[in-house]
Scaffold this active site. Sequence first.
Site, PDB file in Angstrom:
ATOM      1  N   LYS A 127       1.848   1.802  -3.659  1.00 10.51           N
ATOM      2  CA  LYS A 127       0.644   2.049  -4.460  1.00 10.51           C
ATOM      3  C   LYS A 127       0.159   3.476  -4.224  1.00 10.51           C
ATOM      4  O   LYS A 127      -0.124   4.215  -5.160  1.00 10.51           O
ATOM      5  CB  LYS A 127      -0.429   1.042  -4.025  1.00 10.51           C
ATOM      6  CG  LYS A 127      -1.725   1.153  -4.786  1.00 10.51           C
ATOM      7  CD  LYS A 127      -2.789   0.263  -4.188  1.00 10.51           C
ATOM      8  CE  LYS A 127      -2.286  -1.158  -4.048  1.00 10.51           C
ATOM      9  NZ  LYS A 127      -3.348  -2.106  -3.748  1.00 10.51           N
ATOM     10  N   GLN A 160       0.819  -1.211   0.000  1.00  8.37           N
ATOM     11  CA  GLN A 160       0.000   0.000   0.000  1.00  8.37           C
ATOM     12  C   GLN A 160       0.856   1.266   0.000  1.00  8.37           C
ATOM     13  O   GLN A 160       0.482   2.270  -0.599  1.00  8.37           O
ATOM     14  CB  GLN A 160      -0.904  -0.035   1.243  1.00  8.37           C
ATOM     15  CG  GLN A 160      -2.084   0.916   1.193  1.00  8.37           C
ATOM     16  CD  GLN A 160      -3.234   0.391   0.360  1.00  8.37           C
ATOM     17  OE1 GLN A 160      -3.599  -0.766   0.480  1.00  8.37           O
ATOM     18  NE2 GLN A 160      -3.792   1.229  -0.494  1.00  8.37           N
ATOM     19  N   GLY A 184     -12.405  -0.006   2.954  1.00  2.21           N
ATOM     20  CA  GLY A 184     -12.842  -1.401   2.864  1.00  2.21           C
ATOM     21  C   GLY A 184     -11.808  -2.290   2.191  1.00  2.21           C
ATOM     22  O   GLY A 184     -10.801  -1.825   1.662  1.00  2.21           O
ATOM     23  N   ASP A 185     -12.059  -3.575   2.210  1.00  2.00           N
ATOM     24  CA  ASP A 185     -11.260  -4.584   1.492  1.00  2.00           C
ATOM     25  C   ASP A 185     -12.123  -5.845   1.525  1.00  2.00           C
ATOM     26  O   ASP A 185     -13.353  -5.756   1.720  1.00  2.00           O
ATOM     27  CB  ASP A 185      -9.896  -4.782   2.160  1.00  2.00           C
ATOM     28  CG  ASP A 185      -8.932  -5.617   1.310  1.00  2.00           C
ATOM     29  OD1 ASP A 185      -8.438  -5.113   0.288  1.00  2.00           O
ATOM     30  OD2 ASP A 185      -8.689  -6.794   1.647  1.00  2.00           O
ATOM     31  N   LYS A 204      -2.618  -1.057   6.632  1.00  2.00           N
ATOM     32  CA  LYS A 204      -3.646  -2.079   6.358  1.00  2.00           C
ATOM     33  C   LYS A 204      -4.105  -2.615   7.699  1.00  2.00           C
ATOM     34  O   LYS A 204      -3.346  -2.598   8.678  1.00  2.00           O
ATOM     35  CB  LYS A 204      -3.065  -3.222   5.514  1.00  2.00           C
ATOM     36  CG  LYS A 204      -4.109  -4.043   4.800  1.00  2.00           C
ATOM     37  CD  LYS A 204      -4.608  -3.377   3.530  1.00  2.00           C
ATOM     38  CE  LYS A 204      -5.776  -4.109   2.931  1.00  2.00           C
ATOM     39  NZ  LYS A 204      -6.117  -3.591   1.588  1.00  2.00           N
TER      40      LYS A 204
HETATM   41  P1  NDP Z   1     -14.867  -8.814  -1.758  1.00  2.00           P
HETATM   42  O1  NDP Z   1     -14.960  -9.319  -0.375  1.00  2.00           O
HETATM   43  O2  NDP Z   1     -15.910  -7.874  -2.258  1.00  2.00           O
HETATM   44  O3  NDP Z   1     -14.774 -10.034  -2.789  1.00  2.00           O
HETATM   45  C1  NDP Z   1     -13.761 -10.987  -2.701  1.00  2.00           C
HETATM   46  C2  NDP Z   1     -14.014 -12.063  -3.726  1.00  2.00           C
HETATM   47  O4  NDP Z   1     -12.891 -12.926  -3.768  1.00  2.00           O
HETATM   48  C3  NDP Z   1     -15.214 -12.939  -3.387  1.00  2.00           C
HETATM   49  O5  NDP Z   1     -15.784 -13.409  -4.569  1.00  2.00           O
HETATM   50  C4  NDP Z   1     -14.566 -14.071  -2.591  1.00  2.00           C
HETATM   51  O6  NDP Z   1     -15.303 -15.296  -2.618  1.00  2.00           O
HETATM   52  C5  NDP Z   1     -13.264 -14.257  -3.352  1.00  2.00           C
HETATM   53  N1  NDP Z   1     -12.239 -14.796  -2.456  1.00  2.00           N
HETATM   54  C6  NDP Z   1     -11.797 -14.251  -1.296  1.00  2.00           C
HETATM   55  N2  NDP Z   1     -10.873 -15.055  -0.722  1.00  2.00           N
HETATM   56  C7  NDP Z   1     -10.755 -16.113  -1.556  1.00  2.00           C
HETATM   57  C8  NDP Z   1      -9.961 -17.291  -1.526  1.00  2.00           C
HETATM   58  N3  NDP Z   1      -9.080 -17.510  -0.529  1.00  2.00           N
HETATM   59  N4  NDP Z   1     -10.084 -18.160  -2.573  1.00  2.00           N
HETATM   60  C9  NDP Z   1     -10.964 -17.927  -3.587  1.00  2.00           C
HETATM   61  N5  NDP Z   1     -11.747 -16.841  -3.657  1.00  2.00           N
HETATM   62  C10 NDP Z   1     -11.629 -15.955  -2.657  1.00  2.00           C
HETATM   63  O7  NDP Z   1     -13.399  -8.145  -1.876  1.00  2.00           O
HETATM   64  P2  NDP Z   1     -12.871  -7.087  -2.927  1.00  2.00           P
HETATM   65  O8  NDP Z   1     -13.486  -7.324  -4.246  1.00  2.00           O
HETATM   66  O9  NDP Z   1     -12.961  -5.754  -2.295  1.00  2.00           O
HETATM   67  O10 NDP Z   1     -11.314  -7.455  -2.968  1.00  2.00           O
HETATM   68  C11 NDP Z   1     -10.766  -8.404  -3.887  1.00  2.00           C
HETATM   69  C12 NDP Z   1      -9.269  -8.175  -4.021  1.00  2.00           C
HETATM   70  O11 NDP Z   1      -9.022  -6.840  -4.469  1.00  2.00           O
HETATM   71  C13 NDP Z   1      -8.459  -8.333  -2.724  1.00  2.00           C
HETATM   72  O12 NDP Z   1      -7.177  -8.831  -3.046  1.00  2.00           O
HETATM   73  C14 NDP Z   1      -8.322  -6.893  -2.237  1.00  2.00           C
HETATM   74  O13 NDP Z   1      -7.222  -6.705  -1.387  1.00  2.00           O
HETATM   75  C15 NDP Z   1      -8.132  -6.178  -3.571  1.00  2.00           C
HETATM   76  N6  NDP Z   1      -8.411  -4.744  -3.561  1.00  2.00           N
HETATM   77  C16 NDP Z   1      -9.651  -4.267  -3.204  1.00  2.00           C
HETATM   78  C17 NDP Z   1      -9.888  -2.919  -3.231  1.00  2.00           C
HETATM   79  C18 NDP Z   1     -11.239  -2.357  -2.979  1.00  2.00           C
HETATM   80  O14 NDP Z   1     -11.425  -1.154  -3.216  1.00  2.00           O
HETATM   81  N7  NDP Z   1     -12.219  -3.125  -2.544  1.00  2.00           N
HETATM   82  C19 NDP Z   1      -8.804  -1.950  -3.532  1.00  2.00           C
HETATM   83  C20 NDP Z   1      -7.573  -2.563  -3.991  1.00  2.00           C
HETATM   84  C21 NDP Z   1      -7.399  -3.906  -3.953  1.00  2.00           C
HETATM   85  P3  NDP Z   1     -16.096 -15.779  -1.295  1.00  2.00           P
HETATM   86  O15 NDP Z   1     -17.248 -14.834  -1.178  1.00  2.00           O
HETATM   87  O16 NDP Z   1     -16.471 -17.177  -1.593  1.00  2.00           O
HETATM   88  O17 NDP Z   1     -15.124 -15.649  -0.146  1.00  2.00           O
END
Ligand code: NDP
Length: 439
Positions: free
Chosen positions: A106, A103, A157-158, A118
């Site tokens: 970034k 982070q 969020g994350d 984080k």
């Molecule tokens: P969400 O919680 O909205 O979605 C996460 C998704 O990934 C879900 O579909 C989840 O499935 C899946 N997932 C999580 N863990 C696993 C795992 N171990 N194996 C397989 N699938 C998995 O999170 P985000 O979309 O916010 O975040 C996704 C990624 O993007 C992360 O790496 C996060 O750090 C990164 N990110 C997010 C930002 C943001 O603004 N939100 C900013 C920058 C980066 P399930 O529901 O089954 O767990």
Amino acid sequence: MCGVERRNPCEPEFIQAVREFAEDVIPYVAEHPEFREAKILERMTEPDRIVTFRVTWEDDAGQIRANRAWRVQFNNSIGPYKGGLRFHPTVTQSVLKFLGFEQVFKNSLTGLPMGGAKGGANFNPRGKSCREVMRFCQSLMTELHRHVGEDTDVPAGDIGVGSREISYLFGQYKRLKNRFVGVLTGKGLASGGSMIRTEATGYGCVYFCENMLNHRGDSLKGKTCLVSGSGNVAIYTVEKANELGARVVTLSDSSGFIHDPGGIDAEKLQFIKELKEVRRGRISEYADAFSGVTFHEASRPWGVSADVVFPCATHNEINADDAHALLANGVVAVCEGANMPTELDGAKAFREAKILYGPSKAANAGGVAVSGLEQSQNALRLSWTREEVDAKLQAIMQDIHRQCLNYGRTSSDEVDYVSGANVAGFQKVAQAMLSYGVV
Ligand code: NDP
């Protein structure tokens, strides 16, 4: 690296993130004795502080539960700490240190005054009622409020933390401090949030990919894409890819992936939004709802043939075998929406194949960039329009692309985006650290 490994035993994710970064930055530091003499790299790999605390809460059955939470405040050389909170059973100190470290660079790339941090908890929101999530968030903020503030540390969020959780956290902060300030980002529009923040990471990732393709005289139009995940980042990656004329054929969650050769169009994406954001259901339900779709249990989508790949679920979801399978199927670009989704050997394969490979530090910086814009709007007590925020997001993604070209162009006029992002992100933080003297 020996020192990093010795000081951080049992922290494989953190060591992986430092190794990937150091391989590009050490040659640059070698050419800049001022950074070497001031031990900038050694200082950068040690977080400013880590706060660990217990979160005690009561579930709907009246049982007392206890979780562990952390806030890793990594580096505030260029601005107040900034970075998301993650709620997931796999959260450990190592995972949060890797995310906090990434982070820092970034946030530097966005050009906005934000340090890196984080946080999160080993809390599993799956299957919990809204009331349980609310009680957990309130209990977590009862401790966290001592360590955050609009000029100190601004969480967002994350994974597992969306606008519902941010609202519960902000409500408790406001109650404890009696202050309505921009202490969290990703807030709802009615409570000080920014237009486009929800969409920002996914949209920004697609803008970055389009920038990379345009640089090679190509575009996303007509390209077949794979997206993993089905959360916030995945959903808005699909939305923007569709708008730019691409066809997305996969989405996933931790139970498996769906393959829809016809493409996940706007109407089908609306189904996903309702499924994931409202009903909190499983991706397999998509295959039941639409014809011609297959669900592949406990697998990832990397065996499907495509031109462009957007990993948007979690870290280490593409290993070396997956990378070779994607390359054998003719992939031309990989653009990382998730943080560090590619293992080191997979990343090496993409770089050696000289495909367009946009690392997470650069490609998913749109989320934190719009969080920074949310902070600016809160401080000004103003709200910018959707068009204004989107234009700023596009300009920031374009500027990150330009910085990657500046520092990552190789002699043959090809671009190593990983090296470009690492060195560009590093040099600004390093200059600031140098200017403060020995602190
Ligand atoms: P969400 O919680 O909205 O979605 C996460 C998704 O990934 C879900 O579909 C989840 O499935 C899946 N997932 C999580 N863990 C696993 C795992 N171990 N194996 C397989 N699938 C998995 O999170 P985000 O979309 O916010 O975040 C996704 C990624 O993007 C992360 O790496 C996060 O750090 C990164 N990110 C997010 C930002 C943001 O603004 N939100 C900013 C920058 C980066 P399930 O529901 O089954 O767990």
